[in-house]
Write a protein that holds these residues in place. Structure first.
Motif, short mmCIF file in Angstrom:
data_model
loop_
_atom_site.label_atom_id
_atom_site.label_comp_id
_atom_site.label_asym_id
_atom_site.label_seq_id
_atom_site.Cartn_x
_atom_site.Cartn_y
_atom_site.Cartn_z
N TYR A 20 126.26 -11.29 -56.53
CA TYR A 20 126.75 -11.72 -55.22
C TYR A 20 126.95 -13.23 -55.14
O TYR A 20 127.63 -13.72 -54.23
N ARG B 126 133.61 -15.54 -54.97
CA ARG B 126 133.36 -14.86 -53.70
C ARG B 126 133.33 -15.86 -52.55
O ARG B 126 132.78 -16.95 -52.67
N HIS C 20 132.43 -11.72 -49.51
CA HIS C 20 131.61 -10.64 -50.06
C HIS C 20 130.46 -11.20 -50.88
O HIS C 20 130.36 -11.01 -52.10
N THR C 21 129.60 -11.92 -50.20
CA THR C 21 128.46 -12.60 -50.80
C THR C 21 127.16 -11.85 -50.45
O THR C 21 127.19 -10.81 -49.79
N ASP D 170 128.99 -3.79 -52.52
CA ASP D 170 129.96 -4.77 -53.00
C ASP D 170 129.42 -5.59 -54.17
O ASP D 170 129.89 -6.71 -54.41
N TYR E 273 132.69 -7.15 -57.28
CA TYR E 273 133.80 -7.49 -56.39
C TYR E 273 134.76 -8.43 -57.10
O TYR E 273 134.47 -9.61 -57.29
N ASP E 274 135.91 -7.87 -57.47
CA ASP E 274 136.95 -8.64 -58.13
C ASP E 274 138.28 -8.51 -57.40
O ASP E 274 139.34 -8.68 -58.00
N ASP F 297 136.54 -1.71 -57.57
CA ASP F 297 135.30 -2.43 -57.26
C ASP F 297 134.22 -1.47 -56.76
O ASP F 297 133.06 -1.57 -57.17
N GLU G 200 139.57 -15.01 -51.17
CA GLU G 200 139.20 -14.10 -52.25
C GLU G 200 140.43 -13.44 -52.89
O GLU G 200 140.37 -13.02 -54.03
#
Length: 205
Positions: free
Chosen positions: A24, A29, A32-33, A67, A70-71, A77, A147
């Motif tokens: 995270y 990011r 979406h942390t 999440d 997350y890419d 994802d 993002e």
């Protein structure tokens, strides 16, 4: 419910936390942390407060992991996050692992059977940001755009308009509690952002 507490309820050990925290914390990011995961864990706990302890723990683990990969590749994802959760839950009874995986996968289309109370808690919490005060919503919208910075403005604009129109065309929140708390503000925020992107179209008159 905190990660360590939820894992303990399910019979596992919290060893995966440093790896989860590192994922995270990846530099690409913006929204979406770990803060987002923590907010979903918090809000899903509120929505799941009438469920049993094991169910609340399952929802919490799904919230923390939904999440973790997350890419900015929708679908991929979520499936990768579900696989990550399975590996992180080694030692937890298989039915709990499967349930966490299933919950994470519901976030692909944000859909599940109406009577799935665990999915309701997770999915409604995941969309809580849409009903935030307008200033916080603006920060969220900007962060999500960052993002997806690999996409040029015209591609992003078209895609975002489609997403916003889709959300405004359906009932966002599955539970009465979430609708009461977030629905009115969410509609205003989504409409405001949609108006912005439509106005920004090159052929706008």
């Amino acid at each position: 419910m905190r990660w360590a507490e939820a894992i303990a309820v399910l019979g596992g050990t919290p060893d995966a936390w440093p790896r989860l925290e590192a994922r995270y914390g990846e530099p690409h990011r913006r929204y979406h942390t770990l803060d987002h995961a923590a907010a979903v864990a918090r809000d899903s706990a509120w929505l799941a407060q009438d469920l049993g302890g094991t169910d609340r723990a399952v929802v919490a683990v799904a919230a923390w992991t939904h999440d973790v990969v997350y890419d900015a590749k929708p679908g991929e994802d979520e499936r990768a996050s579900a696989a990550w959760a399975r590996e992180a839950l080694a030692g937890v009874p298989e039915p709990h692992i499967e349930r966490v995986e299933d919950l994470v996968l519901t976030t692909i289309k944000h859909d599940a059977p109406p009577d799935d109370l665990l999915a309701t808690a997770l999915l409604d919490a995941d969309l809580a940001i849409l009903g935030a005060p307008k200033e916080l919503y603006a920060v969220y919208a900007k962060a999500v755009r960052e993002e997806y910075a690999k996409y040029p403005d015209d591609v992003w604009r078209a895609g975002r308009i489609a997403v916003l129109e889709g959300m405004l065309a359906r009932t966002l929140y599955r539970s009465e509690a979430a609708r009461t708390r977030w629905a009115t503000a969410a509609e205003k925020n989504l409409t405001t952002e949609l108006t912005h992107w439509r106005r920004d179209q090159p052929d706008h008159r």
